[in-house]
Design a protein around this motif. Structure first.
Motif, PDB file in Angstrom:
ATOM      1  N   ALA A 103       6.168  -0.940 -16.762  1.00 56.69           N
ATOM      2  CA  ALA A 103       5.466  -0.477 -15.721  1.00 56.69           C
ATOM      3  C   ALA A 103       5.801   0.987 -15.344  1.00 56.69           C
ATOM      4  CB  ALA A 103       5.718  -1.434 -14.374  1.00 56.69           C
ATOM      5  N   ALA A 104       5.098   1.609 -14.525  1.00 58.83           N
ATOM      6  CA  ALA A 104       5.259   2.990 -14.418  1.00 58.83           C
ATOM      7  C   ALA A 104       4.773   3.357 -12.970  1.00 58.83           C
ATOM      8  CB  ALA A 104       4.661   3.910 -15.392  1.00 58.83           C
ATOM      9  N   GLY A 105       5.212   4.407 -12.444  1.00 55.45           N
ATOM     10  CA  GLY A 105       4.740   4.900 -11.073  1.00 55.45           C
ATOM     11  C   GLY A 105       5.058   6.327 -11.138  1.00 55.45           C
ATOM     12  N   ALA A 106       3.943   6.863 -10.075  1.00 55.47           N
ATOM     13  CA  ALA A 106       3.988   8.326  -9.824  1.00 55.47           C
ATOM     14  C   ALA A 106       3.954   8.365  -8.268  1.00 55.47           C
ATOM     15  CB  ALA A 106       2.708   9.030 -10.549  1.00 55.47           C
ATOM     16  N   TRP A 107       5.140   8.897  -7.830  1.00 54.64           N
ATOM     17  CA  TRP A 107       5.112   9.007  -6.210  1.00 54.64           C
ATOM     18  C   TRP A 107       5.318  10.289  -5.419  1.00 54.64           C
ATOM     19  CZ3 TRP A 107       5.497   3.807  -5.194  1.00 54.64           C
ATOM     20  CH2 TRP A 107       5.404   2.740  -6.139  1.00 54.64           C
ATOM     21  N   LEU A 108       5.214  10.104  -4.378  1.00 56.88           N
ATOM     22  CA  LEU A 108       5.229  11.465  -3.669  1.00 56.88           C
ATOM     23  C   LEU A 108       6.422  11.632  -2.869  1.00 56.88           C
ATOM     24  CD1 LEU A 108       2.462  12.900  -3.727  1.00 56.88           C
ATOM     25  CD2 LEU A 108       2.220  10.375  -3.990  1.00 56.88           C
ATOM     26  N   ALA A 109       7.091  13.114  -2.926  1.00 60.30           N
ATOM     27  CA  ALA A 109       7.991  13.386  -2.474  1.00 60.30           C
ATOM     28  C   ALA A 109       8.039  14.921  -2.003  1.00 60.30           C
ATOM     29  CB  ALA A 109       9.063  13.258  -3.385  1.00 60.30           C
ATOM     30  N   PRO A 110       8.636  15.345  -0.896  1.00 53.75           N
ATOM     31  CA  PRO A 110       8.471  16.834  -0.471  1.00 53.75           C
ATOM     32  C   PRO A 110       8.397  17.683  -1.596  1.00 53.75           C
ATOM     33  CG  PRO A 110      10.117  15.516   0.851  1.00 53.75           C
ATOM     34  CD  PRO A 110       9.788  14.835   0.037  1.00 53.75           C
ATOM     35  N   HIS A 111       7.683  18.776  -1.669  1.00 51.47           N
ATOM     36  CA  HIS A 111       7.486  19.666  -2.534  1.00 51.47           C
ATOM     37  C   HIS A 111       8.571  20.591  -2.661  1.00 51.47           C
ATOM     38  CE1 HIS A 111       5.798  22.960  -5.147  1.00 51.47           C
ATOM     39  NE2 HIS A 111       4.805  22.256  -5.366  1.00 51.47           N
ATOM     40  N   THR A 112       9.131  20.992  -3.885  1.00 51.73           N
ATOM     41  CA  THR A 112      10.290  21.801  -3.898  1.00 51.73           C
ATOM     42  C   THR A 112      10.195  23.088  -3.422  1.00 51.73           C
ATOM     43  OG1 THR A 112      10.877  20.729  -6.118  1.00 51.73           O
ATOM     44  CG2 THR A 112      11.805  22.671  -5.810  1.00 51.73           C
ATOM     45  N   VAL A 160      -4.177  17.630   2.092  1.00 54.68           N
ATOM     46  CA  VAL A 160      -4.402  16.512   1.177  1.00 54.68           C
ATOM     47  C   VAL A 160      -3.282  15.459   1.123  1.00 54.68           C
ATOM     48  CG1 VAL A 160      -5.037  15.740  -1.516  1.00 54.68           C
ATOM     49  CG2 VAL A 160      -6.051  17.859  -0.370  1.00 54.68           C
ATOM     50  N   ARG A 161      -3.676  14.124   1.299  1.00 55.86           N
ATOM     51  CA  ARG A 161      -2.490  13.365   1.176  1.00 55.86           C
ATOM     52  C   ARG A 161      -2.798  12.437   0.116  1.00 55.86           C
ATOM     53  NH1 ARG A 161       1.290   9.992   3.927  1.00 55.86           N
ATOM     54  NH2 ARG A 161       1.500   8.003   2.850  1.00 55.86           N
ATOM     55  N   LYS A 162      -1.945  12.617  -1.147  1.00 55.82           N
ATOM     56  CA  LYS A 162      -1.958  11.921  -2.355  1.00 55.82           C
ATOM     57  C   LYS A 162      -1.361  10.614  -2.049  1.00 55.82           C
ATOM     58  CE  LYS A 162      -4.319  14.847  -5.052  1.00 55.82           C
ATOM     59  NZ  LYS A 162      -3.407  15.312  -6.199  1.00 55.82           N
ATOM     60  N   GLU A 163      -1.763   9.433  -2.769  1.00 55.79           N
ATOM     61  CA  GLU A 163      -1.006   8.025  -2.733  1.00 55.79           C
ATOM     62  C   GLU A 163      -0.352   7.770  -3.766  1.00 55.79           C
ATOM     63  OE1 GLU A 163      -0.655   6.635   0.055  1.00 55.79           O
ATOM     64  OE2 GLU A 163      -2.217   7.827   1.411  1.00 55.79           O
ATOM     65  N   PRO A 164       0.689   6.884  -3.905  1.00 54.30           N
ATOM     66  CA  PRO A 164       1.196   6.442  -5.177  1.00 54.30           C
ATOM     67  C   PRO A 164       0.063   5.914  -6.001  1.00 54.30           C
ATOM     68  CG  PRO A 164       2.570   5.762  -3.230  1.00 54.30           C
ATOM     69  CD  PRO A 164       1.317   6.386  -2.939  1.00 54.30           C
ATOM     70  N   ALA A 165       0.364   6.328  -7.469  1.00 53.98           N
ATOM     71  CA  ALA A 165      -0.127   5.499  -8.507  1.00 53.98           C
ATOM     72  C   ALA A 165       0.830   4.777  -9.388  1.00 53.98           C
ATOM     73  CB  ALA A 165      -0.920   6.777  -9.473  1.00 53.98           C
ATOM     74  N   THR A 166       0.244   3.456  -9.715  1.00 50.92           N
ATOM     75  CA  THR A 166       1.111   2.755 -10.473  1.00 50.92           C
ATOM     76  C   THR A 166       0.335   2.181 -11.502  1.00 50.92           C
ATOM     77  OG1 THR A 166       0.700   0.565  -9.012  1.00 50.92           O
ATOM     78  CG2 THR A 166       2.698   1.986  -8.549  1.00 50.92           C
ATOM     79  N   PHE A 167       1.136   1.705 -12.650  1.00 51.32           N
ATOM     80  CA  PHE A 167       0.535   1.254 -13.876  1.00 51.32           C
ATOM     81  C   PHE A 167       1.471   0.116 -14.426  1.00 51.32           C
ATOM     82  CE2 PHE A 167       0.006   5.575 -13.231  1.00 51.32           C
ATOM     83  CZ  PHE A 167      -1.011   6.179 -13.129  1.00 51.32           C
ATOM     84  N   LYS A 168       0.764  -0.852 -15.080  1.00 53.25           N
ATOM     85  CA  LYS A 168       1.666  -2.088 -15.461  1.00 53.25           C
ATOM     86  C   LYS A 168       0.981  -2.349 -16.824  1.00 53.25           C
ATOM     87  CE  LYS A 168       2.244  -3.817 -10.870  1.00 53.25           C
ATOM     88  NZ  LYS A 168       1.610  -4.653  -9.839  1.00 53.25           N
TER      89      LYS A 168
END
Length: 259
Positions: free
Chosen positions: A113-122, A249-257
């Protein structure tokens, strides 16, 4: 559940938050390896088929952070189930998740599985501020539940994990600026301690080795005197452009299995 280990590179703790939250939902007892610490990256770690490893790193300009010796290159598996994760600041994760997956799978891990998550920008605390929030953590709940189902099935070795990304990867980007200390610096050494690549001089912590710096801004965010900053019109222009493009813009997490 098998032994779960969270392995992450996370200078400003955004990735760490997600990786540890996922790991805790999989097991009551979790081991951690913080690859933000240079000494930890210099060691070799080996995992077997009875382990589960949760990987994580931030996205810098669409790629994994490019540091000498790499991030995950010394983490070895032997048909070890793994979950790949990246966190990014509301723009795009581009090729970073694919890059992480391919590095780790080449070292003996099997992605389930894999995920791309949102966190405060550097570069801007305003972009993706407060994330992970409650909505993100609900996505983590669902993601972890899916991982448990995959492990229960027992056929995860037969699956194929696909994640977005391109070959060749995006070109790496070197920023034309880096943080430095000002006259209010007390030389407490906190910036030296938190720098993941040894770019801050121990002898003169106001200085930064631009050749080593990866612009993670861990030193800026951890300076107790707020002495370290990024100076210059190029940084301010980039920050302004990012905020103009990303705050609405609000991006949402993307997940993959695996399938």
């Amino acid at each position: 559940m098998k032994k779960v280990t969270a392995v992450y590179f996370s200078p400003t703790k955004g990735t760490q938050a997600y990786v540890t939250e996922i790991a805790r939902r999989l097991s009551a007892k979790v081991c951690t390896i913080d690859l933000t610490v240079p000494e930890n990256r210099s060691r070799e770690y080996t995992f077997g088929p009875d382990d589960v490893v949760i990987f994580g790193a931030p996205v810098y300009a669409g790629r994994l952070p490019q540091i000498e010796g790499g991030i995950f290159e010394k983490i070895k598996g032997c048909d070890t189930p793994a979950v790949f994760n990246v966190s990014y600041g509301n723009r795009e994760f581009d090729d970073a998740l694919l890059e992480e997956k391919e590095i780790c799978e080449a070292n003996g891990f099997i992605g389930i599985a894999a995920g791309a998550w949102l966190a405060p920008h550097t570069f801007s605390d305003r972009i993706a501020a407060g994330r992970p929030d409650d909505s993100d953590l609900r996505a983590v709940d669902e993601f972890a539940a899916g991982i448990l189902e995959i492990m229960k099935r027992g056929d995860w070795k037969k699956g194929e994990l696909k994640v977005p990304g391109n070959h060749p990867y995006r070109d790496t980007m070197v920023m034309p600026f880096c943080p430095a200390g000002d006259e209010t610096c007390t030389e407490c050494g906190k910036c030296v301690q938190v720098c993941p690549v040894g770019a801050v001089s121990r002898e003169n912590p106001r200085e930064t080795d631009a050749g080593k710096c990866i612009d993670c801004l861990a030193c800026v965010k951890n300076c107790p005197e707020h002495s370290r900053k990024v100076y210059g019109p190029q940084f301010e222009a980039l920050k302004e452009r990012l905020e103009h493009n990303l705050l609405s813009v609000r991006k949402e997490p993307a997940t993959f299995k695996i399938k």
